[in-house]
Motif scaffolding. Sequence first.
Motif, short mmCIF file in Angstrom:
data_model
loop_
_atom_site.label_atom_id
_atom_site.label_comp_id
_atom_site.label_asym_id
_atom_site.label_seq_id
_atom_site.Cartn_x
_atom_site.Cartn_y
_atom_site.Cartn_z
N ASP A 227 1.23 -1.06 -0.07
CA ASP A 227 -0.12 0.17 -0.39
C ASP A 227 0.65 0.86 -0.28
N MET A 228 0.64 2.22 -0.71
CA MET A 228 1.34 3.52 -0.97
C MET A 228 0.98 4.28 1.06
N PHE A 229 1.85 4.83 0.82
CA PHE A 229 2.26 5.31 2.48
C PHE A 229 2.56 6.55 2.51
N MET A 230 2.43 7.94 2.03
CA MET A 230 3.00 9.00 2.32
C MET A 230 2.40 9.97 3.19
N TYR A 231 2.22 9.31 4.55
CA TYR A 231 1.63 10.14 5.37
C TYR A 231 3.09 10.60 6.39
N GLU A 232 4.42 10.35 5.75
CA GLU A 232 5.35 10.66 6.96
C GLU A 232 5.98 12.01 5.35
N HIS A 233 5.74 11.65 4.19
CA HIS A 233 6.07 13.00 3.84
C HIS A 233 5.27 14.38 3.46
N ILE A 234 4.94 14.81 3.68
CA ILE A 234 3.97 15.83 3.96
C ILE A 234 4.84 17.17 3.14
N PRO A 235 5.36 17.15 3.10
CA PRO A 235 6.18 18.30 2.66
C PRO A 235 6.78 18.21 1.75
N GLU A 236 7.36 16.75 1.36
CA GLU A 236 8.00 16.56 -0.48
C GLU A 236 6.80 17.09 -1.07
N LEU A 237 5.43 16.29 -0.96
CA LEU A 237 4.21 16.44 -1.81
C LEU A 237 3.43 17.61 -1.99
N ILE A 238 4.17 18.77 -0.61
CA ILE A 238 3.99 20.49 -1.32
C ILE A 238 4.48 20.42 -2.55
N HIS A 239 5.80 20.35 -1.60
CA HIS A 239 7.18 20.83 -2.75
C HIS A 239 6.70 20.26 -3.44
N GLY A 240 6.10 19.54 -3.96
CA GLY A 240 6.26 18.93 -5.45
C GLY A 240 5.40 18.73 -6.57
N GLY A 241 5.10 19.79 -5.57
CA GLY A 241 3.56 20.08 -6.81
C GLY A 241 2.25 20.18 -7.13
N ILE A 242 2.34 18.95 -5.88
CA ILE A 242 0.68 17.90 -4.95
C ILE A 242 -0.45 19.39 -4.16
N THR A 243 -1.71 19.79 -5.28
CA THR A 243 -2.60 19.67 -4.77
C THR A 243 -3.51 19.14 -3.87
N SER A 244 -3.56 18.36 -4.98
CA SER A 244 -4.26 17.01 -3.63
C SER A 244 -4.13 16.37 -3.65
N PHE A 245 -4.30 15.53 -2.09
CA PHE A 245 -3.98 14.19 -1.22
C PHE A 245 -4.83 13.24 -1.24
#
Length: 683
Positions: A227-245
Amino acid sequence: MARFFNGKEVELLAPTGTFEIFKEVIGENCDAVYFGGPSLNMRLMRKGFNFSLEEITEAVKIAHGLGKKVYVTVNNLLNEGELDEARAYLRFLESAGPDAIIVQDFAVLSLIREMGLNIKVHSSVMMNVHNVEMVRALQEMGVTRVVTSREMDLMTTRYLQQATGMELEYFVHGDMCSVHGANCYFSSMVFGMSSNRGKCLKPCRWDYRVKKDGNVYPAEYPLAVKDMFMYEHIPELIHGGITSFKIEGRMRDAAFVVMLVKAYGDAIDRYINDPVGFDRSRDTKLLYENRKRDFSTGYAFGRPGLSNINRRYEGTGKFYSTGKVFSTPTEERELGEKRVEAIRQALVAVGDEKGMTGNNGAPVGVSVHVNNMAQAKAALEAGADHLYLSGDVFEPDRPFTKEDVKELAALKGNAKLYLGLPRMMTEQHFDLYEGLLFGERLPIDGLMVTNLGAIRKFAGKGYPVVGDFNLNVYNRLSAEFYRGLGVGRLTASMELPLKDLTGLLAHAPGPIEAIVHGSPAIMYMEHDLYENAEVYQAIAEEDNHYVDNSILVLKTDKGENPVYRDVHGRNHLMMAKELCLMPVVKELLAAGLSVFRIEGATYKPAQLAEIVRAYKAALADPESAGEQFARLTPVYAGYTLGALQFDGGSASGAAGAGASEAGNAAEEDAAAGAQAEVAASQA
């Protein structure tokens, strides 16, 4: 109220499988929810899931009253019989007022435009958007958000967002696929249940043994991802240009979804409030203790390899979300005369309907997809009318060079020569092919394109364009859509069952091509089984039965599926049996099929030449098709009719083919419920 970090919106998007679950989740710490209605969505396998029309209307009102957004999934491929149903459903959705719908089939975009509807559209993950050209094409069509390919890393998302300004949605938690979106045809070929139409029976979750170089490895579940697990990578998602999680889980219960929303919502809020002092792992233990499978960050930080493979808990081939066995290893059906006769009758009916003109006025011919020069020369010598040079050349062969192209152009005579493009095209691929095609004109007759971005980039630039099968043309509106973009000939989706193929042939504009023979790739993966095999310890020795020992094979008690690695490092899992539609060539001609394609990349040159000559003879004299078939001998584990083994439109095709009783019952209930809902909406 929406969340923002440094002026960038951050949306937490939660799944809700039923209206009851929705009522529990919508009040939690999410910004938006998504769900499916009674039909035309990718979750049709469980009774009681998805929303009724009345529930959709009520859910939108409740969410908007709380200042939150609603997205409705209309993310199936549509067959001909569903186009009117889609019209009625889209008209209803406009009145219900969700904030957007999530779409896979370009027929839906065509219908929205045709009907003048005011509905925002997000592209589904099943569109497999993976390059700037695709994003720009979608922007030009009015799409306002892209759900990125599952294989996309966060460096690429950041580049796409900066280059285009498009809103991006990214899966941050939940069940993932090992195969590129809309590029898995295994379930269709084995069960007649399309993974692109919400009915996948998950052959990726089976227990396989891996064989290579005469060694057998106990790989267990080599295609079953964590399963995908990006809980510990909120900063990387935001700085990766992601609008919707985006959290996956429309089949999950309310308590599980609420737990995820609370954890991710809290993490996002804490990061926005205090980015420097942000604690990444506050709820990691909670999420880990309540996981359904083990966790991975997928492709977010690069190709994950074995670290992405799940060996425990749900989805290891034993259990699915229901806790029941969902499907078991099952071989492709053998070609049988009784089934052939049923196909003949259905195709003859199409020919009669079209007044026996057939072929839409297009010339008839045999096309051959080849992997190397020896195959190319053999196919030309045997009389191939169209030659496709693969853009995903299988190792140990190397890509076709400019000199190869020139040599074949000098040999081809009246045949047409096409350069195939890779199925997945990175920005580097576009640079390479732009350099090749926009300089000295190549002596080719056209390009075979595999994705929307390639069509945008290369159609209308001096080379005629043929659309490959993975464009997943399922209905006349998607065919018209691609033709409007400059694609001259289209290949029908490989997974069309009988009812849907006849519907397409009866109504599609312009020439249609179909794969009629060979061992086509039924899974296309970034996941590299060859690399993984090197770390296993061999437990036995056993030769491959049908392919050279250097070819990796996934083995079950039902057969062997060869896997080829291409020059880009991607893996192509092939059918165990060999597709053969020779017995119905005459009827396919009458029904309007223009080009009969042979997937020749895995044959020896002499084998390929024999097959090409047989189909050429059958097209020249359709009455001889039976005689030509009698002369052919399978190269692999036998002949199958592929998706044409199944009628389509009901669950009956899966019965007796290894699908569980739970799966069949769910399919029947979903289909019946959807039909009832749409009938009510049209009344």
